[in-house]
Design a protein around this motif. Structure first.
Motif, PDB file in Angstrom:
ATOM      1  N   TRP A  32      24.582  36.356  61.772  1.00  0.00           N
ATOM      2  CA  TRP A  32      24.016  36.533  60.434  1.00  0.00           C
ATOM      3  C   TRP A  32      24.082  35.260  59.613  1.00  0.00           C
ATOM      4  O   TRP A  32      23.475  35.160  58.554  1.00  0.00           O
ATOM      5  CB  TRP A  32      24.742  37.668  59.714  1.00  0.00           C
ATOM      6  N   SER A  33      24.864  34.307  60.077  1.00  0.00           N
ATOM      7  CA  SER A  33      24.950  33.056  59.315  1.00  0.00           C
ATOM      8  C   SER A  33      23.712  32.193  59.549  1.00  0.00           C
ATOM      9  O   SER A  33      23.540  31.171  58.910  1.00  0.00           O
ATOM     10  CB  SER A  33      26.219  32.290  59.691  1.00  0.00           C
ATOM     11  N   PRO A  91      19.987  32.324  59.019  1.00  0.00           N
ATOM     12  CA  PRO A  91      18.866  33.095  58.475  1.00  0.00           C
ATOM     13  C   PRO A  91      17.586  32.789  59.231  1.00  0.00           C
ATOM     14  O   PRO A  91      17.384  31.672  59.713  1.00  0.00           O
ATOM     15  CB  PRO A  91      18.772  32.613  57.023  1.00  0.00           C
ATOM     16  N   PRO A  92      16.708  33.795  59.361  1.00  0.00           N
ATOM     17  CA  PRO A  92      15.441  33.536  60.048  1.00  0.00           C
ATOM     18  C   PRO A  92      14.530  32.679  59.175  1.00  0.00           C
ATOM     19  O   PRO A  92      14.673  32.664  57.947  1.00  0.00           O
ATOM     20  CB  PRO A  92      14.852  34.938  60.213  1.00  0.00           C
ATOM     21  N   SER A  93      13.598  31.983  59.794  1.00  0.00           N
ATOM     22  CA  SER A  93      12.579  31.290  59.009  1.00  0.00           C
ATOM     23  C   SER A  93      11.555  32.333  58.568  1.00  0.00           C
ATOM     24  O   SER A  93      11.538  33.458  59.080  1.00  0.00           O
ATOM     25  CB  SER A  93      11.909  30.215  59.858  1.00  0.00           C
ATOM     26  N   ASP A  94      10.701  31.949  57.643  1.00  0.00           N
ATOM     27  CA  ASP A  94       9.653  32.876  57.203  1.00  0.00           C
ATOM     28  C   ASP A  94       8.751  33.270  58.374  1.00  0.00           C
ATOM     29  O   ASP A  94       8.334  34.422  58.491  1.00  0.00           O
ATOM     30  CB  ASP A  94       8.817  32.234  56.095  1.00  0.00           C
ATOM     31  N   LEU A 149      10.404  35.821  60.481  1.00  0.00           N
ATOM     32  CA  LEU A 149      10.427  37.123  59.819  1.00  0.00           C
ATOM     33  C   LEU A 149       9.047  37.783  59.900  1.00  0.00           C
ATOM     34  O   LEU A 149       8.935  38.987  60.155  1.00  0.00           O
ATOM     35  CB  LEU A 149      10.843  36.935  58.358  1.00  0.00           C
ATOM     36  N   ARG A 186       9.042  43.299  52.442  1.00  0.00           N
ATOM     37  CA  ARG A 186       9.844  42.134  52.870  1.00  0.00           C
ATOM     38  C   ARG A 186      11.309  42.481  53.046  1.00  0.00           C
ATOM     39  O   ARG A 186      11.956  42.117  54.026  1.00  0.00           O
ATOM     40  CB  ARG A 186       9.736  41.022  51.828  1.00  0.00           C
ATOM     41  N   ASP A 187      11.838  43.188  52.053  1.00  0.00           N
ATOM     42  CA  ASP A 187      13.273  43.463  52.086  1.00  0.00           C
ATOM     43  C   ASP A 187      13.629  44.345  53.281  1.00  0.00           C
ATOM     44  O   ASP A 187      14.628  44.105  53.970  1.00  0.00           O
ATOM     45  CB  ASP A 187      13.705  44.131  50.781  1.00  0.00           C
ATOM     46  N   TYR A 229      13.512  42.282  56.357  1.00  0.00           N
ATOM     47  CA  TYR A 229      14.685  41.401  56.417  1.00  0.00           C
ATOM     48  C   TYR A 229      15.913  42.178  56.907  1.00  0.00           C
ATOM     49  O   TYR A 229      16.649  41.723  57.781  1.00  0.00           O
ATOM     50  CB  TYR A 229      14.946  40.815  55.031  1.00  0.00           C
ATOM     51  N   GLN A 230      16.114  43.372  56.318  1.00  0.00           N
ATOM     52  CA  GLN A 230      17.286  44.177  56.707  1.00  0.00           C
ATOM     53  C   GLN A 230      17.181  44.583  58.178  1.00  0.00           C
ATOM     54  O   GLN A 230      18.182  44.562  58.906  1.00  0.00           O
ATOM     55  CB  GLN A 230      17.395  45.423  55.824  1.00  0.00           C
ATOM     56  N   ARG A 264      18.006  41.687  60.401  1.00  0.00           N
ATOM     57  CA  ARG A 264      19.452  41.456  60.473  1.00  0.00           C
ATOM     58  C   ARG A 264      20.124  42.490  61.375  1.00  0.00           C
ATOM     59  O   ARG A 264      21.033  42.167  62.147  1.00  0.00           O
ATOM     60  CB  ARG A 264      20.066  41.532  59.066  1.00  0.00           C
ATOM     61  N   GLN A 274      13.592  35.299  50.564  1.00  0.00           N
ATOM     62  CA  GLN A 274      13.109  35.918  51.799  1.00  0.00           C
ATOM     63  C   GLN A 274      13.009  37.431  51.681  1.00  0.00           C
ATOM     64  O   GLN A 274      12.182  38.055  52.330  1.00  0.00           O
ATOM     65  CB  GLN A 274      14.045  35.552  52.948  1.00  0.00           C
ATOM     66  N   ARG A 275      13.842  38.011  50.846  1.00  0.00           N
ATOM     67  CA  ARG A 275      13.781  39.463  50.666  1.00  0.00           C
ATOM     68  C   ARG A 275      12.749  39.864  49.618  1.00  0.00           C
ATOM     69  O   ARG A 275      12.570  41.052  49.358  1.00  0.00           O
ATOM     70  CB  ARG A 275      15.154  39.988  50.260  1.00  0.00           C
ATOM     71  N   TYR A 307      16.767  30.867  48.354  1.00  0.00           N
ATOM     72  CA  TYR A 307      15.683  31.499  49.115  1.00  0.00           C
ATOM     73  C   TYR A 307      16.229  32.211  50.362  1.00  0.00           C
ATOM     74  O   TYR A 307      15.921  33.370  50.612  1.00  0.00           O
ATOM     75  CB  TYR A 307      14.658  30.445  49.535  1.00  0.00           C
ATOM     76  N   PHE A 308      17.051  31.493  51.142  1.00  0.00           N
ATOM     77  CA  PHE A 308      17.536  32.045  52.424  1.00  0.00           C
ATOM     78  C   PHE A 308      18.905  32.714  52.316  1.00  0.00           C
ATOM     79  O   PHE A 308      19.366  33.339  53.257  1.00  0.00           O
ATOM     80  CB  PHE A 308      17.618  30.949  53.483  1.00  0.00           C
ATOM     81  N   HIS A 336      25.473  32.861  54.414  1.00  0.00           N
ATOM     82  CA  HIS A 336      26.383  33.772  55.109  1.00  0.00           C
ATOM     83  C   HIS A 336      27.252  32.921  56.036  1.00  0.00           C
ATOM     84  O   HIS A 336      27.200  33.040  57.251  1.00  0.00           O
ATOM     85  CB  HIS A 336      25.588  34.810  55.903  1.00  0.00           C
ATOM     86  N   ARG A 337      27.999  32.028  55.424  1.00  0.00           N
ATOM     87  CA  ARG A 337      28.823  31.116  56.236  1.00  0.00           C
ATOM     88  C   ARG A 337      30.051  31.840  56.774  1.00  0.00           C
ATOM     89  O   ARG A 337      30.576  32.745  56.128  1.00  0.00           O
ATOM     90  CB  ARG A 337      29.271  29.922  55.391  1.00  0.00           C
ATOM     91  N   THR A 338      30.464  31.403  57.932  1.00  0.00           N
ATOM     92  CA  THR A 338      31.639  32.033  58.546  1.00  0.00           C
ATOM     93  C   THR A 338      32.680  30.969  58.899  1.00  0.00           C
ATOM     94  O   THR A 338      32.353  29.789  59.039  1.00  0.00           O
ATOM     95  CB  THR A 338      31.271  32.775  59.841  1.00  0.00           C
TER      96      THR A 338
END
Lengths: 322, 236
Positions: free
Chosen positions: A145-146, A148-151, A154, A285-286, A289-290, A293, B113-114, B193-194, B197-199
């Motif tokens: 999860w760290s 993130p996808p690119s647009d 997605l 979008r949301d 995105y969920q 993930r 993004q969301r 934007y993105f 979520h750092r770990t």
């Protein structure tokens, strides 16, 4: 009376390790002495290692811990954390009684956990197994999860799973039925009913009202549907597959051909039809995105299981398959 | 000679063990009151840092924005008050490791993004962040950004109404002008934007309790050095 020391006296003053070394070096067989000593020392150490018993149990709590529960340590750091959480005070502001109470509960918890392991709860209790499984899944998913996808990723994911974002269609439809046989219309035959229904359909399509069709042809409401807008799946459930298939093909204001069903001849009059549609990307979008993930987490779990399988020995009984 | 060497080594080990016990027996936040103990911990921790931590946080401890690994050479902390105890908790259980003792109350949502914020919204918020962090900004955009910050984006829920952050959530103080993933407008835009979520992995029990305590004391001590001392220290 003092005089310079004789050579012999100087020799006496040399330290004992030096003397031993000199003596060893002066002997003709000196080349074998040191290796022999090393061998003896090595064998002694090896023997000590082989025959040494298990480590003795701890009788004192090691530094950094606040208790030992059946040899399992309770971290001081965890005590501080739990005291601060329980009392909403800094650790050094908590009273001794508060600290005692928290420590007691931590020891109780540790005892119960140890008991659970003794009872083999991971093997026998579904909830424990599920919690353990979820715990591992959470650990392997976090690093994914760290990232993130690119647009573009997605969007591609949305395209791939487009059907997940389909809005269910809705309709307001009148279901008219001309009963055939039975106590409702014992004298009506199916061919006669079909003929009357075809005529009624012609009238309805020419602009006649539903009430006119009821009054002149003997149609009644089937009462399978209320006269309100319903989701497609509700309509399908109530009308049945055959009539729903006909209904879902109708547009606003359209009248179906007569359809023979178990209780007679039906005619469907579509008032309003909103067909199912796929939501556009920007409006979901949301959700996309969920879902992405979630899938990342599932992918991480799958990879983890693949790795575990590659390292595991799994033997299936004869006749078993997976 | 062997016996002497062995004796010296044994005495050294006994002495070392006494120091280790002393370090662990002292309450974490009391360690800095004992300069000798701090010096011992620093000496023990420096090679550990080089071996286990420098890959992400940098040999000079100044972090790596590309990885989102924060600088440890300043006294600005994402989690906790920067005391030895809080630093130690982070090293013990990590950040977002998936276990419940780790630092993982929340993360930075992917506002762009969301679809929560538009491109223009994000650019305005960036201007507001530039303003509160004491840099050049566009006035009108920053005003609009403030409206979004306190409005539908709810940034203040984590970063606080005054933008000073919240170390319980790991939400950075935006007024400190210290950035884990870069502080240029483009970097800020990407962060909003993105999301983030750092770990960080949990080091217990990879490292011993003593090693973790020593590292915590080391980081505490370094974070309180004057900036000039940190700059001249180079590789630890």
């Amino acid at each position: 009376m003092s005089a310079a020391p004789a050579d012999g006296q100087a020799a006496v003053r040399r330290s004992w390790p030096r003397r031993m070394l000199e003596r060893a070096l002066a002997r003709p067989g000196r080349s074998s002495v040191l290796p022999l000593a090393a061998v003896v020392l090595g064998l002694t150490l090896a023997a000590l290692g082989m025959f040494r018993g298990a480590p003795a149990p701890l009788v004192e709590v090691p530094p950094g811990y606040v208790a030992l529960v059946n040899q399992k340590g309770v971290l001081e750091s965890d005590l501080i954390s739990q005291v601060e959480n329980a009392t909403m005070k800094r650790f050094d502001e908590a009273t001794p009684e508060e600290k005692r109470r928290v420590l007691r509960s931590m020891i109780d918890e540790e005892l119960l956990v140890q008991r659970a392991l003794l009872l083999d709860l991971p093997e026998t209790t579904i909830e424990v197994r599920e919690a353990m499984q979820q715990g591992v899944e959470a650990q392997v998913a976090e690093p994914y999860w760290s990232l993130p996808p690119s647009d573009a990723e997605l969007r591609a994911y949305y395209d791939k799973t487009r059907s997940d974002y389909t809005n269910d269609g809705t309709m307001i439809v009148h279901d008219l039925v001309m009963h055939v046989g039975g106590f409702q219309n014992a004298n009506q035959s199916t061919p006669q009913a079909l003929s009357d229904a075809a005529d009624a359909v012609y009238r309805l399509r020419s602009g006649a009202s539903v009430d006119y069709a009821k009054e002149h042809y003997g149609f009644v409401d089937s009462n399978r549907l209320p006269a309100v807008e319903e989701l497609d799946f509700v309509v399908k459930m109530r009308l049945g597959d055959k009539l729903f298939e006909v209904a879902s093909a109708l547009g606003n204001g359209e009248i179906s051909d007569p359809v023979v069903d178990v209780d007679g001849v039906h005619v469907l009059v579509m008032d309003i039809r909103r067909p199912a549609s796929v939501a556009d990307f920007s409006s979901v979008r949301d959700k996309v995105y969920q879902a992405y993930r979630r899938e990342q987490g599932e992918r991480a779990t799958a990879e983890n299981v693949r790795l575990l399988r590659s390292q595991a020995e799994i033997i299936l009984a004869p006749g078993q398959e997976e | 000679m062997l016996a002497v060497a062995g004796g010296i080594a044994y005495a050294h080990e006994v002495r070392h063990q006494q120091w280790r016990d002393r370090l662990l027996s002292t309450l974490p936040n009391d360690v800095p009151d004992d300069p000798a103990l701090v010096a011992f911990a620093r000496a023990e921790a420096a090679p550990l840092f080089a071996q286990h931590c420098a890959a992400c946080h940098g040999a000079d401890m100044r972090g790596q924005p590309a990885l989102g690994a924060p600088s440890l050479a300043d006294n600005v902390w994402l989690y906790g008050d920067g005391g030895v105890y809080e630093i130690e908790r982070t090293i013990l259980y990590g950040i977002r490791t998936g276990n419940s003792k780790s630092r993982s109350v929340t993360d930075m949502p992917a506002f762009g993004q969301r679809g929560v914020l538009s491109d223009a919204d994000i650019r305005n918020v960036v201007q507001y962040v530039l303003k509160v962090s004491g840099r050049r900004y566009q006035v009108e955009a920053a005003n609009e950004g403030r409206r979004i910050y306190t409005g539908n984006a709810n940034c203040g829920d984590c970063h606080a109404g005054d933008a000073r952050g919240d170390t319980y959530y790991g939400a950075p103080n935006l007024t400190a002008n210290v950035w884990n993933s870069g502080g240029e407008p483009d970097d800020l835009y990407k962060a909003i934007y993105f999301g983030q979520h750092r770990t960080m992995q949990a080091w217990f029990p990879t490292l011993s309790l003593f090693q973790i305590r020593a590292l915590a004391v080391y980081l505490y001590a370094v974070s309180r050095e004057p900036a000039a001392a940190v700059a001249s220290r180079g590789t630890p």
